[in-house]
Design an enzyme around this catalytic site. Structure first.
Site, PDB file in Angstrom:
ATOM      1  N   LYS A   4      36.487  38.494  40.801  1.00 56.73           N
ATOM      2  CA  LYS A   4      36.397  39.785  40.107  1.00 56.73           C
ATOM      3  C   LYS A   4      35.882  39.613  38.680  1.00 56.73           C
ATOM      4  O   LYS A   4      34.981  40.342  38.232  1.00 56.73           O
ATOM      5  CB  LYS A   4      37.775  40.454  40.076  1.00 56.73           C
ATOM      6  CG  LYS A   4      38.317  40.862  41.432  1.00 56.73           C
ATOM      7  CD  LYS A   4      39.734  41.440  41.271  1.00 56.73           C
ATOM      8  CE  LYS A   4      40.363  41.791  42.597  1.00 56.73           C
ATOM      9  NZ  LYS A   4      41.734  42.335  42.425  1.00 56.73           N
TER      10      LYS A   4
ATOM     11  N   ALA B 299      42.381  39.905  37.768  1.00 58.55           N
ATOM     12  CA  ALA B 299      43.724  39.637  38.303  1.00 58.55           C
ATOM     13  C   ALA B 299      43.816  40.096  39.747  1.00 58.55           C
ATOM     14  O   ALA B 299      43.134  41.043  40.164  1.00 58.55           O
ATOM     15  CB  ALA B 299      44.792  40.329  37.455  1.00 58.55           C
ATOM     16  N   ASP B 300      44.662  39.413  40.500  1.00 61.19           N
ATOM     17  CA  ASP B 300      44.903  39.787  41.893  1.00 61.19           C
ATOM     18  C   ASP B 300      46.327  39.368  42.258  1.00 61.19           C
ATOM     19  O   ASP B 300      46.782  38.296  41.862  1.00 61.19           O
ATOM     20  CB  ASP B 300      43.899  39.111  42.829  1.00 61.19           C
ATOM     21  CG  ASP B 300      43.975  39.659  44.237  1.00 61.19           C
ATOM     22  OD1 ASP B 300      43.503  40.790  44.461  1.00 61.19           O
ATOM     23  OD2 ASP B 300      44.518  38.966  45.125  1.00 61.19           O
ATOM     24  N   THR B 301      47.009  40.218  43.017  1.00 60.52           N
ATOM     25  CA  THR B 301      48.400  39.966  43.390  1.00 60.52           C
ATOM     26  C   THR B 301      48.543  39.996  44.906  1.00 60.52           C
ATOM     27  O   THR B 301      47.990  40.879  45.571  1.00 60.52           O
ATOM     28  CB  THR B 301      49.334  41.017  42.767  1.00 60.52           C
ATOM     29  OG1 THR B 301      49.207  40.981  41.342  1.00 60.52           O
ATOM     30  CG2 THR B 301      50.786  40.740  43.135  1.00 60.52           C
TER      31      THR B 301
ATOM     32  N   GLY C  69      47.328  35.918  40.477  1.00 52.79           N
ATOM     33  CA  GLY C  69      46.322  35.045  39.894  1.00 52.79           C
ATOM     34  C   GLY C  69      45.601  35.777  38.778  1.00 52.79           C
ATOM     35  O   GLY C  69      45.276  36.959  38.917  1.00 52.79           O
TER      36      GLY C  69
END
Length: 319
Positions: free
Chosen positions: A163, A185-187, A222
């Site tokens: 991203k 960010a990624d969850t 992350g």
């Protein structure tokens, strides 16, 4: 109960020597330390840093690594079980790796344009808590759905990096001199060896919540930090992931259906939001609460500070 030095003694008698309620008793003799129940036995040598009379931690003689293993309330000796005074506990300074001291990010980011590569309102709200001014540019990076055979933290970091890099490449033409900091960010949620992202429909949301019911699971976020300007041939990338452990109560089918019908689970990893109605499903959390909401703010501040100052040697967290 047997006294280590003189044989049987009641629990009520195990008081601090010299106190008003302490019964009169002679000083223990060294030759009596190896006796129990009147039978002589070979005394065992005390472990490193332990008290010679009771085996309790003796911080005054322990090495730093031993003290580190005792630095917790569960291993603190009770008063009267060791000759070390009670005030000695809780005041021990344990030598550790130097920890980064947080400084204001606003001064470090002066002259930088900060961009959040996410449309998540939760991440935007959390990032505003740090007092940063930033723009929001949604990433066009195509996320991949993965359900197993991957490390959830590494997978979240990979998505976050994709991203951030996609937005950085669109924003940084060769003639742009203003440095840019892009945040991606990624969850994801991981349980029973499966990685759970956002549900595609209500039935998948129901299945996800059912699989989390009565269990502990991990929430991994992350975060990728990309800095770039026209002076650089390639961007600088720094990434990490943070894990928080969350335990659900056992959930009835009726409760899950009611929660899914609110629509809240549909845009959230694992189909719940800890910062909203989903909080009623959670018994306890171990780790960063904001990490479950989608952005570990404290870790982000430490990592960004380390990136901007070029400090890569101080201890900053899990990875």
């Amino acid at each position: 109960m047997f006294d280590r030095d003189f044989g049987p003694r009641s629990r009520l008698q195990r008081t601090v020597p010299g106190s008003a309620s302490s019964p009169e008793e002679p000083e223990p003799r060294p030759e009596a330390w190896g006796k129990r129940c009147g039978k002589a036995r070979r005394p065992r040598p005390p472990q490193e840093g332990s008290c010679g009379c009771c085996g309790s931690p003796d911080v005054s003689r322990a090495s730093p690594d031993v003290v580190g293993r005792w630095a917790g309330p569960r291993t603190r000796p009770s008063i009267g079980s060791c000759a070390l005074p009670a005030e000695a506990f809780g005041s021990v300074t344990v030598p550790t790796t130097p920890v980064m001291e947080l400084t204001p990010l606003t001064s470090l980011l002066r002259g930088h344009r900060v961009v959040l590569a996410s449309t998540s309102p939760r991440r935007r709200d959390i990032l505003e808590l740090a007092g940063l001014k930033f723009d929001v540019i949604p990433s066009r990076f195509e996320e991949v759905r993965v359900t197993s055979s991957r490390c959830p933290g590494s997978f979240a970091l990979e998505m976050a990096t994709g991203k951030a890099m996609e937005v950085a490449h669109r924003m940084c033409p060769a003639d742009q001199l203003e440095p840019v900091v892009v945040i991606g960010a990624d969850t994801v949620v991981a349980v029973d060896g499966r990685i759970l992202g956002k549900p595609s429909d209500q039935e998948e949301a129901f299945w996800m919540l059912s699989s989390l019911s009565g269990k502990e699971h991990g929430v991994f976020t992350g975060v990728a930090l990309v800095t770039w300007s026209g002076r650089d041939l390639e961007p600088k990338v720094r990434g990490f992931f943070e894990e928080t452990r969350v335990t659900f109560s056992r959930l009835s089918e009726a409760l899950i259906r009611e929660y899914v019908d609110t629509g809240e689970p549909m845009d959230k990893a694992g189909a719940y939001g800890l910062q909203a109605r989903g909080a009623m499903l959670v018994e306890h959390v171990v780790g960063d609460f904001l990490n479950v909401a989608g952005f570990p703010l404290n870790r982000f501040c430490r990592e960004l500070q380390g990136m901007l100052t070029g400090n890569n040697h101080l201890e900053t967290g899990n990875m």
